[in-house]
Scaffold this motif. Structure first.
Motif, PDB file in Angstrom:
ATOM      1  N   VAL A 189       0.848  -1.192   0.000  1.00 12.85           N
ATOM      2  CA  VAL A 189       0.000   0.000   0.000  1.00 12.85           C
ATOM      3  C   VAL A 189       0.881   1.238   0.000  1.00 12.85           C
ATOM      4  O   VAL A 189       1.939   1.276   0.630  1.00 12.85           O
ATOM      5  CB  VAL A 189      -0.922   0.009   1.240  1.00 12.85           C
ATOM      6  N   ARG A 190       0.443   2.271  -0.698  1.00 12.34           N
ATOM      7  CA  ARG A 190       1.192   3.530  -0.789  1.00 12.34           C
ATOM      8  C   ARG A 190       0.721   4.479   0.310  1.00 12.34           C
ATOM      9  O   ARG A 190      -0.469   4.778   0.426  1.00 12.34           O
ATOM     10  CB  ARG A 190       0.968   4.139  -2.167  1.00 12.34           C
ATOM     11  N   PHE A 191       1.665   4.995   1.109  1.00 10.26           N
ATOM     12  CA  PHE A 191       1.363   5.900   2.215  1.00 10.26           C
ATOM     13  C   PHE A 191       1.930   7.287   1.898  1.00 10.26           C
ATOM     14  O   PHE A 191       3.132   7.428   1.628  1.00 10.26           O
ATOM     15  CB  PHE A 191       1.976   5.391   3.521  1.00 10.26           C
ATOM     16  N   ILE A 192       1.077   8.315   1.965  1.00  9.77           N
ATOM     17  CA  ILE A 192       1.502   9.683   1.651  1.00  9.77           C
ATOM     18  C   ILE A 192       1.165  10.595   2.836  1.00  9.77           C
ATOM     19  O   ILE A 192       0.018  10.652   3.277  1.00  9.77           O
ATOM     20  CB  ILE A 192       0.814  10.219   0.378  1.00  9.77           C
ATOM     21  N   TRP A 193       2.190  11.298   3.334  1.00 11.30           N
ATOM     22  CA  TRP A 193       2.018  12.229   4.468  1.00 11.30           C
ATOM     23  C   TRP A 193       2.120  13.654   3.928  1.00 11.30           C
ATOM     24  O   TRP A 193       3.187  14.099   3.523  1.00 11.30           O
ATOM     25  CB  TRP A 193       3.105  11.975   5.514  1.00 11.30           C
ATOM     26  N   PHE A 194       1.003  14.367   3.940  1.00  6.43           N
ATOM     27  CA  PHE A 194       0.984  15.768   3.517  1.00  6.43           C
ATOM     28  C   PHE A 194       1.341  16.661   4.707  1.00  6.43           C
ATOM     29  O   PHE A 194       0.887  16.430   5.830  1.00  6.43           O
ATOM     30  CB  PHE A 194      -0.405  16.150   3.006  1.00  6.43           C
ATOM     31  N   GLY A 195       2.101  17.723   4.432  1.00  8.01           N
ATOM     32  CA  GLY A 195       2.484  18.650   5.494  1.00  8.01           C
ATOM     33  C   GLY A 195       3.971  18.607   5.736  1.00  8.01           C
ATOM     34  O   GLY A 195       4.667  17.675   5.314  1.00  8.01           O
ATOM     35  N   GLU A 196       4.464  19.636   6.424  1.00  6.96           N
ATOM     36  CA  GLU A 196       5.894  19.700   6.693  1.00  6.96           C
ATOM     37  C   GLU A 196       6.165  20.604   7.891  1.00  6.96           C
ATOM     38  O   GLU A 196       5.291  21.346   8.350  1.00  6.96           O
ATOM     39  CB  GLU A 196       6.660  20.229   5.478  1.00  6.96           C
ATOM     40  N   THR A 197       7.390  20.521   8.396  1.00  4.07           N
ATOM     41  CA  THR A 197       7.894  21.368   9.467  1.00  4.07           C
ATOM     42  C   THR A 197       9.364  21.639   9.162  1.00  4.07           C
ATOM     43  O   THR A 197      10.046  20.771   8.597  1.00  4.07           O
ATOM     44  CB  THR A 197       7.770  20.658  10.833  1.00  4.07           C
ATOM     45  N   ASN A 198       9.835  22.813   9.516  1.00  6.16           N
ATOM     46  CA  ASN A 198      11.259  23.103   9.362  1.00  6.16           C
ATOM     47  C   ASN A 198      12.059  21.992  10.039  1.00  6.16           C
ATOM     48  O   ASN A 198      11.924  21.760  11.243  1.00  6.16           O
ATOM     49  CB  ASN A 198      11.584  24.464   9.983  1.00  6.16           C
ATOM     50  N   LEU A 199      12.884  21.312   9.276  1.00  7.34           N
ATOM     51  CA  LEU A 199      13.574  20.121   9.784  1.00  7.34           C
ATOM     52  C   LEU A 199      14.535  20.433  10.923  1.00  7.34           C
ATOM     53  O   LEU A 199      14.853  19.545  11.725  1.00  7.34           O
ATOM     54  CB  LEU A 199      14.317  19.423   8.645  1.00  7.34           C
ATOM     55  N   TRP A 200      15.001  21.668  11.019  1.00  4.48           N
ATOM     56  CA  TRP A 200      15.960  22.002  12.071  1.00  4.48           C
ATOM     57  C   TRP A 200      15.284  22.344  13.389  1.00  4.48           C
ATOM     58  O   TRP A 200      15.960  22.595  14.387  1.00  4.48           O
ATOM     59  CB  TRP A 200      16.865  23.150  11.608  1.00  4.48           C
ATOM     60  N   THR A 201      13.949  22.334  13.407  1.00 10.19           N
ATOM     61  CA  THR A 201      13.229  22.611  14.655  1.00 10.19           C
ATOM     62  C   THR A 201      12.720  21.344  15.326  1.00 10.19           C
ATOM     63  O   THR A 201      12.132  21.413  16.405  1.00 10.19           O
ATOM     64  CB  THR A 201      12.029  23.547  14.400  1.00 10.19           C
ATOM     65  N   ILE A 202      12.926  20.189  14.702  1.00 10.84           N
ATOM     66  CA  ILE A 202      12.387  18.941  15.229  1.00 10.84           C
ATOM     67  C   ILE A 202      13.528  18.003  15.617  1.00 10.84           C
ATOM     68  O   ILE A 202      14.648  18.152  15.134  1.00 10.84           O
ATOM     69  CB  ILE A 202      11.456  18.255  14.200  1.00 10.84           C
ATOM     70  N   PRO A 203      13.274  17.036  16.495  1.00 10.19           N
ATOM     71  CA  PRO A 203      14.341  16.118  16.926  1.00 10.19           C
ATOM     72  C   PRO A 203      14.992  15.387  15.759  1.00 10.19           C
ATOM     73  O   PRO A 203      14.355  15.113  14.735  1.00 10.19           O
ATOM     74  CB  PRO A 203      13.601  15.145  17.852  1.00 10.19           C
ATOM     75  N   GLY A 204      16.272  15.026  15.946  1.00 15.85           N
ATOM     76  CA  GLY A 204      17.035  14.399  14.887  1.00 15.85           C
ATOM     77  C   GLY A 204      16.425  13.117  14.360  1.00 15.85           C
ATOM     78  O   GLY A 204      16.458  12.855  13.152  1.00 15.85           O
ATOM     79  N   TRP A 205      15.836  12.302  15.248  1.00 15.95           N
ATOM     80  CA  TRP A 205      15.280  11.028  14.783  1.00 15.95           C
ATOM     81  C   TRP A 205      14.078  11.250  13.876  1.00 15.95           C
ATOM     82  O   TRP A 205      13.857  10.477  12.925  1.00 15.95           O
ATOM     83  CB  TRP A 205      14.924  10.124  15.959  1.00 15.95           C
ATOM     84  N   VAL A 206      13.295  12.322  14.137  1.00 15.15           N
ATOM     85  CA  VAL A 206      12.164  12.634  13.257  1.00 15.15           C
ATOM     86  C   VAL A 206      12.694  13.140  11.920  1.00 15.15           C
ATOM     87  O   VAL A 206      12.190  12.770  10.855  1.00 15.15           O
ATOM     88  CB  VAL A 206      11.228  13.673  13.902  1.00 15.15           C
ATOM     89  N   ARG A 207      13.724  13.983  11.976  1.00 16.40           N
ATOM     90  CA  ARG A 207      14.338  14.505  10.752  1.00 16.40           C
ATOM     91  C   ARG A 207      14.837  13.358   9.881  1.00 16.40           C
ATOM     92  O   ARG A 207      14.601  13.327   8.665  1.00 16.40           O
ATOM     93  CB  ARG A 207      15.492  15.440  11.145  1.00 16.40           C
TER      94      ARG A 207
END
Length: 332
Positions: A189-207
């Motif tokens: 199955v194809r999973f698509i996540w719409f949306g974003e956050t500045n990558l430098w404001t979130i924890p490294g593992w999420v980045r």
């Protein structure tokens, strides 16, 4: 009666639920025929403040000095600040004190659900707090062959390809980790996540999760709005929202308005308005997989009941509630 609708840092917040909410407020006041401005230098009777930055605080106290009424919109709580940005859990207790300070200085607090009302009241906020949904524009999310084709063309969707979509910021609170884990369990199955956050404001593992640590069937295309996003809402096979904490969840309303099947985490915010008849609410990744398979295989279909929930929270229905809240503040 003239309302000041105030949103600080609009460019930064336009991708968030707060950004969507103020657009809904404008639409609700247009429907009600109530005059409003977004310019704090114009005259107004009530300042309806949606944000928490220094300019918002200055406006709060300037309006008070002018003898104007102030409504604070309780979009945020300590609970939904946690598990978001770097250091958010460390600063959450301070955020709670700050929010409590702001809410206490308003004449009224509006918040989207009874759940968030209970949280804010539990902080010791001693001004009136009312629950009014952020609302949803039903017409915007109706089926549209043109929008659906725009989505399919943009993502090169193949015939008979199954699509699971989500929309949200790149936060652990939003369940981005479980979104990826569930996708690993459903490689067909194809999973698509719409949306974003500045990558430098979130924890490294999420980045790293967003940039590379996810399976091939997961995509993070970033922030996409308009026809492609609205077409995805109706053309996808299921909306999967594993968020752990919300004050309402505008994207859930968007999915319900799109006649979309919703699979979401069973969390307290849905109490009293979204039940198991209108969405599939479960708690574990195994249950998420089972629920998604049930929708994809045609064994689960809750779209009709879900649509009724969206209709009950339409912008038209909340318009009168907002106006009643404004009049209550002026009368007092």
């Amino acid at each position: 009666m003239k309302i000041l609708l105030y949103l600080e840092a609009e460019k930064f917040l336009r991708k968030s639920g707060i950004g969507r909410a103020i657009h809904h407020q404008k639409r609700a006041l247009d429907i009600a025929g109530v005059d409003y401005t977004t310019n704090p230098h114009e005259d107004f009777d009530i300042a309806h403040i949606n944000t928490y930055g220094i300019k918002s605080v200055m406006l709060l106290f300037r309006a008070k000095r002018m003898g104007k009424k102030v409504i604070y919109h309780g979009h945020s709580t300590k609970e939904d600040f946690r598990n978001s940005f770097i250091g958010s859990n460390l600063f959450a207790p301070i955020v709670k004190k700050y929010l409590t300070f702001l809410y206490r200085h308003a004449d009224l607090v509006i918040t989207p659900t009874d759940y968030s009302k209970q949280l804010i009241t539990s902080y010791g906020v001693n001004v009136p707090v009312v629950a009014i949904s952020n609302g949803i524009d039903l017409n915007k999310y109706r089926h549209s062959p043109e929008k659906e084709q725009a989505f399919k063309d943009h993502f090169h969707v193949l015939p008979d390809q199954k699509i699971v979509m989500c929309a949200g910021l790149y936060f652990k609170r939003k369940g981005i980790d479980d979104f990826v884990k569930v996708a690993e369990m459903m490689p067909d199955v194809r999973f698509i996540w719409f949306g974003e956050t500045n990558l430098w404001t979130i924890p490294g593992w999420v980045r790293r999760l967003v940039k590379k640590n996810h399976p091939a069937n997961v995509e993070f295309p970033g922030y996409i709005k308009g026809d492609i996003y609205e077409g995805a809402m109706t053309a996808s096979d299921v909306f999967f929202f594993p968020s752990r904490e919300e004050t309402e969840g505008i994207v859930v309303l968007e999915a319900l308005a799109s006649d979309q099947n919703v699979v979401a985490r069973d969390i307290p915010v849905y109490g009293g308005w979204l039940d198991h008849h209108a969405a599939t609410l479960v708690s574990t990744n195994d249950d998420f997989v089972s629920a998604l398979r049930g929708v994809l295989d045609g064994e689960i279909d809750k779209r009709e009941a879900g649509r009724r929930v969206a209709e009950s929270r339409s912008i038209e229905s909340i318009s009168s509630q907002l106006v009643a809240a404004y009049r209550q503040v002026l009368d007092n």
